[in-house]
Scaffold this active site. Structure first.
Site, mmCIF file in Angstrom:
data_model
loop_
_atom_site.group_PDB
_atom_site.id
_atom_site.type_symbol
_atom_site.label_atom_id
_atom_site.label_comp_id
_atom_site.label_asym_id
_atom_site.label_seq_id
_atom_site.Cartn_x
_atom_site.Cartn_y
_atom_site.Cartn_z
ATOM 1 N N ASP A 148 0.839 -1.362 -0.159
ATOM 2 C CA ASP A 148 -0.084 0.114 -0.064
ATOM 3 C C ASP A 148 1.046 1.333 -0.106
ATOM 4 O OD1 ASP A 148 -1.896 -1.700 0.129
ATOM 5 O OD2 ASP A 148 -2.486 -1.102 2.456
ATOM 6 N N LYS A 185 -6.754 -4.931 -3.175
ATOM 7 C CA LYS A 185 -7.439 -4.873 -2.404
ATOM 8 C C LYS A 185 -8.968 -4.791 -1.743
ATOM 9 C CE LYS A 185 -4.269 -4.030 0.958
ATOM 10 N NZ LYS A 185 -4.908 -3.603 2.209
ATOM 11 N N CYS A 218 -1.559 -2.640 7.676
ATOM 12 C CA CYS A 218 -1.838 -3.649 6.163
ATOM 13 C C CYS A 218 -0.662 -3.860 6.185
ATOM 14 C CB CYS A 218 -2.144 -2.524 5.073
ATOM 15 S SG CYS A 218 -3.721 -1.927 5.612
#
Ligand SMILES: [Zn+2]
Length: 207
Positions: A10, A113, A157
Site C-alpha cells: 500500500d 484489495k 496492513c
C-alpha cells in the site's frame, strides 16, 4: 532457504505526506519514498520477484466514516461482531489517491484489495469476510517460500499481511526500516505481535 519475494504494501498517495494524502502516515516524506524505490530497484537487479498490494475501494466502502450517518473519522464501530475503525475516504478506485508512488513496472503483479464495499481488507491475502485475493496463488505459482514485507502502514496492513503470510506457511520477514506506522503505540504492539507469531523483524533488506 527457498525462493524469496518482496511484497510492498500500500505505498499509495493517500497514505503519504508527500501527496497530502487523506490518511497520511507520519514519516512518509520524499526521503522515505526514495529509499523504498532504491531498495526495490536493487532487489529487481538481483532478480528477486516483487509484488505490491493496493488498497482499492469503491466510493461506498464500509470503512469510510462518510458512509455511516453521524460517525466521525477514527470512530470505532461493530460490524458483524468485528471492530472496524472508520477512516477518512481513501484509495478510491481510479483516483490519484490510489496510485502507487513507485515505478509500477518494478512489480510482477499488483494485487488489489478492499474492492468489496461490504468488507475492509488490511491483509493483502484476504478481506474481513474471508474472501481471498490472488496473492497466495501467485506466490505459490512462482514457488515462493519466503516473503519480505514492508510498506504502509506497519501497524495495520503490513501487520495483517505478514500474519496471514505466516499462517499460510511462508517464512516471513518484515522490514521495519522500510515501513511506517500510524502511531508509535500501535507500531510497538504490532512489532511484538508479529515477533510472537514467529515473524522476523529486520531494520533493512539483507541480501
Ligand atoms: Zn483502506
Amino acid at each position: 532457504m527457498g525462493k524469496e519475494a518482496l511484497i510492498l504494501v500500500d505505498l499509495q498517495a493517500d497514505f503519504t505526506q508527500v501527496k497530502n494524502g487523506s490518511l497520511a502516515v507520519p514519516g512518509t516524506d520524499e526521503v522515505y519514498l526514495r529509499l523504498v524505490e532504491e531498495e526495490l530497484r536493487r532487489a529487481a537487479m538481483r532478480g528477486l520477484l516483487i509484488f505490491a498490494t493496493q488498497d482499492w475501494h469503491p466510493p461506498n466502502h464500509i470503512s469510510f466514516y462518510t458512509n455511516h450517518p453521524d460517525k466521525r473519522a477514527f470512530d470505532i464501530v461493530q460490524l458483524e461482531g468485528r471492530e472496524q475503525i472508520l477512516w477518512p475516504p481513501h484509495c478510491i478506485q481510479g483516483t490519484e489517491g490510489a496510485r502507487i508512488l513507485v515505478d509500477n513496472n518494478l512489480f510482477m503483479a499488483i494485487v488489489k484489495k478492499g474492492r468489496d464495499p461490504k468488507y475492509d481488507s488490511y491483509s493483502g491475502f484476504r478481506d474481513d469476510g474471508g474472501k481471498q485475493t490472488e496473492l497466495e496463488a501467485i506466490l505459490r505459482y512462482h514457488q515462493i517460500q519466503r516473503v519480505v514485507i514492508f510498506g504502509l502502514a506497519l501497524d495495520f496492513c503490513v501487520k495483517a499481511t505478514a500474519l496471514d503470510a505466516k499462517d499460510l506457511g511462508f517464512a516471513v520477514t518484515v522490514v521495519k526500516g522500510l515501513s511506517k506506522g500510524v502511531s508509535p503505540e500501535t507500531t510497538l504492539e504490532a512489532l511484538k505481535t508479529m515477533e510472537r507469531a514467529g515473524i522476523q523483524i529486520r531494520e533493512g533488506i539483507e541480501f
